[in-house]
Design a protein around this motif. Sequence first.
Motif, PDB file in Angstrom:
ATOM      1  N   SER A 100      48.172  58.006  43.683  1.00  0.00           N
ATOM      2  CA  SER A 100      48.571  58.680  42.264  1.00  0.00           C
ATOM      3  C   SER A 100      47.587  58.118  40.832  1.00  0.00           C
ATOM      4  O   SER A 100      48.077  58.253  40.110  1.00  0.00           O
ATOM      5  N   GLY A 101      46.403  57.928  40.870  1.00  0.00           N
ATOM      6  CA  GLY A 101      45.020  56.740  40.459  1.00  0.00           C
ATOM      7  C   GLY A 101      45.652  55.804  39.853  1.00  0.00           C
ATOM      8  O   GLY A 101      45.134  55.710  38.004  1.00  0.00           O
ATOM      9  N   ASN A 102      46.845  55.225  40.156  1.00  0.00           N
ATOM     10  CA  ASN A 102      47.277  53.920  38.835  1.00  0.00           C
ATOM     11  C   ASN A 102      46.726  52.946  40.136  1.00  0.00           C
ATOM     12  O   ASN A 102      46.502  52.564  41.461  1.00  0.00           O
ATOM     13  N   ALA A 103      46.287  51.503  39.522  1.00  0.00           N
ATOM     14  CA  ALA A 103      45.565  50.324  39.963  1.00  0.00           C
ATOM     15  C   ALA A 103      48.089  49.558  40.121  1.00  0.00           C
ATOM     16  O   ALA A 103      48.857  49.695  39.321  1.00  0.00           O
ATOM     17  N   ALA A 104      47.667  48.599  40.900  1.00  0.00           N
ATOM     18  CA  ALA A 104      49.214  48.368  41.493  1.00  0.00           C
ATOM     19  C   ALA A 104      49.161  46.439  41.721  1.00  0.00           C
ATOM     20  O   ALA A 104      47.702  46.007  41.814  1.00  0.00           O
ATOM     21  N   LEU A 105      49.911  45.695  40.472  1.00  0.00           N
ATOM     22  CA  LEU A 105      49.746  44.702  41.097  1.00  0.00           C
ATOM     23  C   LEU A 105      51.048  43.674  41.245  1.00  0.00           C
ATOM     24  O   LEU A 105      52.352  43.748  40.727  1.00  0.00           O
ATOM     25  N   LEU A 106      51.128  43.358  42.141  1.00  0.00           N
ATOM     26  CA  LEU A 106      52.379  43.593  43.520  1.00  0.00           C
ATOM     27  C   LEU A 106      52.973  41.815  43.820  1.00  0.00           C
ATOM     28  O   LEU A 106      51.603  41.246  44.055  1.00  0.00           O
ATOM     29  N   ARG A 107      53.933  41.789  43.259  1.00  0.00           N
ATOM     30  CA  ARG A 107      54.475  40.448  43.573  1.00  0.00           C
ATOM     31  C   ARG A 107      55.743  40.170  44.389  1.00  0.00           C
ATOM     32  O   ARG A 107      56.740  40.907  44.216  1.00  0.00           O
ATOM     33  N   GLY A 108      55.530  40.111  45.598  1.00  0.00           N
ATOM     34  CA  GLY A 108      55.993  40.084  46.837  1.00  0.00           C
ATOM     35  C   GLY A 108      56.967  38.789  46.944  1.00  0.00           C
ATOM     36  O   GLY A 108      56.952  37.618  46.146  1.00  0.00           O
ATOM     37  N   ALA A 114      39.619  48.282  37.446  1.00  0.00           N
ATOM     38  CA  ALA A 114      40.597  49.208  38.132  1.00  0.00           C
ATOM     39  C   ALA A 114      40.685  51.043  37.866  1.00  0.00           C
ATOM     40  O   ALA A 114      40.137  51.674  38.473  1.00  0.00           O
ATOM     41  N   MET A 115      41.966  50.285  36.653  1.00  0.00           N
ATOM     42  CA  MET A 115      42.629  51.729  36.809  1.00  0.00           C
ATOM     43  C   MET A 115      41.964  52.373  35.928  1.00  0.00           C
ATOM     44  O   MET A 115      42.290  53.789  36.039  1.00  0.00           O
ATOM     45  N   GLN A 116      40.612  52.160  35.278  1.00  0.00           N
ATOM     46  CA  GLN A 116      39.681  52.855  34.063  1.00  0.00           C
ATOM     47  C   GLN A 116      38.936  53.439  35.002  1.00  0.00           C
ATOM     48  O   GLN A 116      38.514  54.763  34.472  1.00  0.00           O
ATOM     49  N   GLU A 117      38.632  53.208  36.284  1.00  0.00           N
ATOM     50  CA  GLU A 117      37.980  54.024  37.320  1.00  0.00           C
ATOM     51  C   GLU A 117      38.519  54.878  38.118  1.00  0.00           C
ATOM     52  O   GLU A 117      38.199  56.091  38.460  1.00  0.00           O
ATOM     53  N   LEU A 118      39.954  54.335  38.888  1.00  0.00           N
ATOM     54  CA  LEU A 118      40.888  55.044  39.716  1.00  0.00           C
ATOM     55  C   LEU A 118      41.185  56.813  38.804  1.00  0.00           C
ATOM     56  O   LEU A 118      41.229  57.531  39.672  1.00  0.00           O
ATOM     57  N   GLY A 119      41.043  56.818  37.736  1.00  0.00           N
ATOM     58  CA  GLY A 119      41.416  57.669  37.487  1.00  0.00           C
ATOM     59  C   GLY A 119      41.023  59.288  37.781  1.00  0.00           C
ATOM     60  O   GLY A 119      41.327  60.395  37.129  1.00  0.00           O
ATOM     61  N   SER A 120      39.309  58.746  38.057  1.00  0.00           N
ATOM     62  CA  SER A 120      38.381  59.919  38.019  1.00  0.00           C
ATOM     63  C   SER A 120      38.090  59.999  39.387  1.00  0.00           C
ATOM     64  O   SER A 120      37.127  60.632  39.390  1.00  0.00           O
ATOM     65  N   VAL A 121      38.767  58.823  39.422  1.00  0.00           N
ATOM     66  CA  VAL A 121      37.807  58.645  41.695  1.00  0.00           C
ATOM     67  C   VAL A 121      38.424  60.621  42.507  1.00  0.00           C
ATOM     68  O   VAL A 121      39.913  60.704  42.435  1.00  0.00           O
ATOM     69  N   GLY A 174      48.743  54.266  34.373  1.00  0.00           N
ATOM     70  CA  GLY A 174      47.844  52.884  34.244  1.00  0.00           C
ATOM     71  C   GLY A 174      47.913  51.949  35.580  1.00  0.00           C
ATOM     72  O   GLY A 174      48.113  52.338  36.585  1.00  0.00           O
ATOM     73  N   VAL A 175      48.295  50.753  34.852  1.00  0.00           N
ATOM     74  CA  VAL A 175      48.119  49.363  35.760  1.00  0.00           C
ATOM     75  C   VAL A 175      50.523  49.211  36.006  1.00  0.00           C
ATOM     76  O   VAL A 175      50.896  49.569  35.019  1.00  0.00           O
ATOM     77  N   ILE A 176      50.476  49.142  37.105  1.00  0.00           N
ATOM     78  CA  ILE A 176      52.398  49.494  37.898  1.00  0.00           C
ATOM     79  C   ILE A 176      51.963  47.601  38.467  1.00  0.00           C
ATOM     80  O   ILE A 176      51.635  47.097  38.561  1.00  0.00           O
ATOM     81  N   GLY A 177      53.395  47.466  37.379  1.00  0.00           N
ATOM     82  CA  GLY A 177      53.531  45.985  38.064  1.00  0.00           C
ATOM     83  C   GLY A 177      54.986  45.852  38.817  1.00  0.00           C
ATOM     84  O   GLY A 177      55.804  46.512  38.409  1.00  0.00           O
TER      85      GLY A 177
END
Length: 238
Positions: free
Chosen positions: A147-155, A23-30, A124-127
């Motif tokens: 901000s064009g970053n993919a998010a991996l969330l651990r609540g 997803a991150m690779q796609e988001l940079g140009s969305v 990039g990918v933000i955890g």
Amino acid sequence: MDTANTTDLHDEMIRLGKAARSAMQELGSVPTEAKDRALRGAAASIRASKDVLKAANQKDMDAAEAKGTTGAMLDRLLLTDDRIEAMASGLEAIAELTDPVGEVLAEMPRPNGLHIQRVRVPLGVIGIIYESRPDVTADAGALCLKSGNAALLRGGSESFHSSSAIMDCLQEGLRGANLPSGAIQLVPTIDRAAVGEMLTMVDYIDIIVPRGGKSLIERVQKESRIPVIAHLDGNCHV
């Protein structure tokens, strides 16, 4: 999913990491419009799902009370009508922000004719690892997307049902804007081992951001093999 088997948990975390990286690779140009449409769609879904969110939150509240949680900790977990509306309004406010991706911060023409620019790009990918407040799920996911970053969330485990319901709304927004589901993901387990897995996913996560108490911050700083943006003691903001 509450994964008990260590191998299964590792495989699931890698699957999430691969989806986030893709997803991150796609988001940079969305285009900005698509990201804003996803955020506004998620806000609409949160409003439409108010009863679902409150029912999920009640499960978390009941479990917390059964464990003896009281006072400020219990209040932090609670989702009221006003707090649900604040989440939706917050997503819309983020949609109104200027898109930072591609912003030129400085320009430096050189005597030899070379023209140098300093330009904002996604990390990039933000955890993001956080504790009991379920509204962080919406805030963190939305800010990363904008901000064009993919998010991996651990609540936190205390807010698992609430955060999962909020994540469903964020995913609905992504679908409505034809953006990849891997752009915002929630680790689907309360197994504490998932935190340890995240901190070693050097091939998939670029930055770790912990948000919570001193013990969480210290653990992340001690165990992470990934660069960390953290607060601890003092008034330190990014």
